[in-house]
Design a protein around this motif. Structure first.
Motif, PDB file in Angstrom:
ATOM      1  N   ASP A 181      -5.647   7.044  -9.300  1.00 46.86           N
ATOM      2  CA  ASP A 181      -4.396   7.652  -9.769  1.00 46.86           C
ATOM      3  C   ASP A 181      -4.697   9.041 -10.310  1.00 46.86           C
TER       4      ASP A 181
ATOM      5  N   HIS B 139      -7.519   1.558  -7.973  1.00 49.16           N
ATOM      6  CA  HIS B 139      -6.613   2.564  -7.422  1.00 49.16           C
ATOM      7  C   HIS B 139      -6.900   3.914  -8.054  1.00 49.16           C
TER       8      HIS B 139
ATOM      9  N   ASP C 224       0.854   2.147  -4.138  1.00 54.10           N
ATOM     10  CA  ASP C 224       0.455   2.762  -2.860  1.00 54.10           C
ATOM     11  C   ASP C 224       0.202   1.714  -1.771  1.00 54.10           C
TER      12      ASP C 224
END
Length: 286
Positions: free
Chosen positions: A139, A137, A83
């Motif tokens: 997810d 992150h 991302d």
């Protein structure tokens, strides 16, 4: 003669803005194509020197993704992104810090000196400027470890205030450290926004490779925080623009007066934004 008159008219137009912003701090995130084009990089340096000369205090926070990627490629190290965030192991972090602090930062400082300004290059590790924490992150609700990627936990702006007082332009590499001394790579937009908040800056300006925020195929010259959130929900603002506009909204919530996303490919874009009636790009207001 007509060209001379036009120049004088431009100066006259800028006078109210010089008066309004004199003594104020403007945080500029320098990145994108403007960093890799020599002519634009020199033009940007001249703009920063001019701002300081007329009494405005520019603070430059820079990126360096392309330069990092280029060196990693030369060293045979494959870059991986999640991302838009570079997965950063310990060896990659060494290269990131070397490029940002030892190369890109000093090049910007040198350009400002060549333009007649005085600049000092620092990183977020200097004088405890940026206290960082590890960023995971998200997810789909699961935390994913992407290495030594960080976010800003706290900004101590004392070193910036001292440099401003002594007529220097701070040029900041977005590297931070946590309380245990671990070094983290921080997104330059995020770092610029949090530094602008800590300084209670008059403006936060993000230089990008697009004209600004497009709504319905047209450039949005001004967006309020609420309008921006609605356009994100509707999908008109999407992709890589979302973190940039969120950065602007958070800066406004943190006390920054105005935030701007402007096209760094346009020569003197920062001056056009600050010193002209029309401005450029998209401005965000509360």
């Amino acid at each position: 003669m007509q060209k001379s008159i036009e120049k004088v008219n431009t100066l006259i137009e800028s006078l109210p803005y010089i008066r309004e912003f004199s003594g104020k701090t403007v945080v500029v995130k320098f990145g994108g194509h403007a960093m890799t084009d020599d002519a634009l990089a020199l033009s940007f340096a001249r703009d920063m020197a001019l701002l300081k000369l007329v009494g405005i205090n520019p603070v430059v926070v820079h990126g360096g993704g392309p330069q990092i990627g280029s060196l990693l490629e030369k060293l045979g190290i494959k870059s991986e992104f999640v991302d838009g965030l570079r997965v950063t192991d310990a060896s990659t972090m060494e290269i990131v810090e070397m490029v940002l602090v030892g190369n890109v930062n000093k090049e910007i400082v040198n350009n400002i000196h060549l333009a007649g300004g005085k600049a000092v290059g620092i990183s977020g590790k200097d004088a405890g400027l940026i206290k960082a924490r590890k960023l995971y992150h998200d997810d789909k609700g699961e935390k994913k470890d992407i290495g030594l990627v960080g976010t800003v936990e706290k900004v101590n702006p004392d070193i910036i205030s001292l440099l401003e007082k002594d007529k220097f332009i701070p040029v900041i590499a977005p590297i931070g450290a946590d309380s245990e001394g671990n070094t983290y790579n921080i997104n330059a937009d995020t770092a610029a926004g949090k530094i602008a908040e800590a300084l209670q800056a008059e403006k936060l300006i993000l230089l990008t490779d697009i004209a600004g925020v497009m709504i319905g195929g047209n450039l949005a010259s001004t967006l309020t925080s609420e309008e921006t959130k609605k356009h994100i929900t509707s999908g008109e603002i999407k992709g890589g623009m979302i973190p940039k506009v969120n950065c602007c909204i958070e800066a406004l919530d943190g006390g920054v007066k105005k935030a701007h996303i402007i096209d760094g490919r346009v020569e003197h874009a920062v001056l056009l934004e600050i010193f002209t009636d029309g401005g450029v790009g998209t401005q965000f207001v509360k």
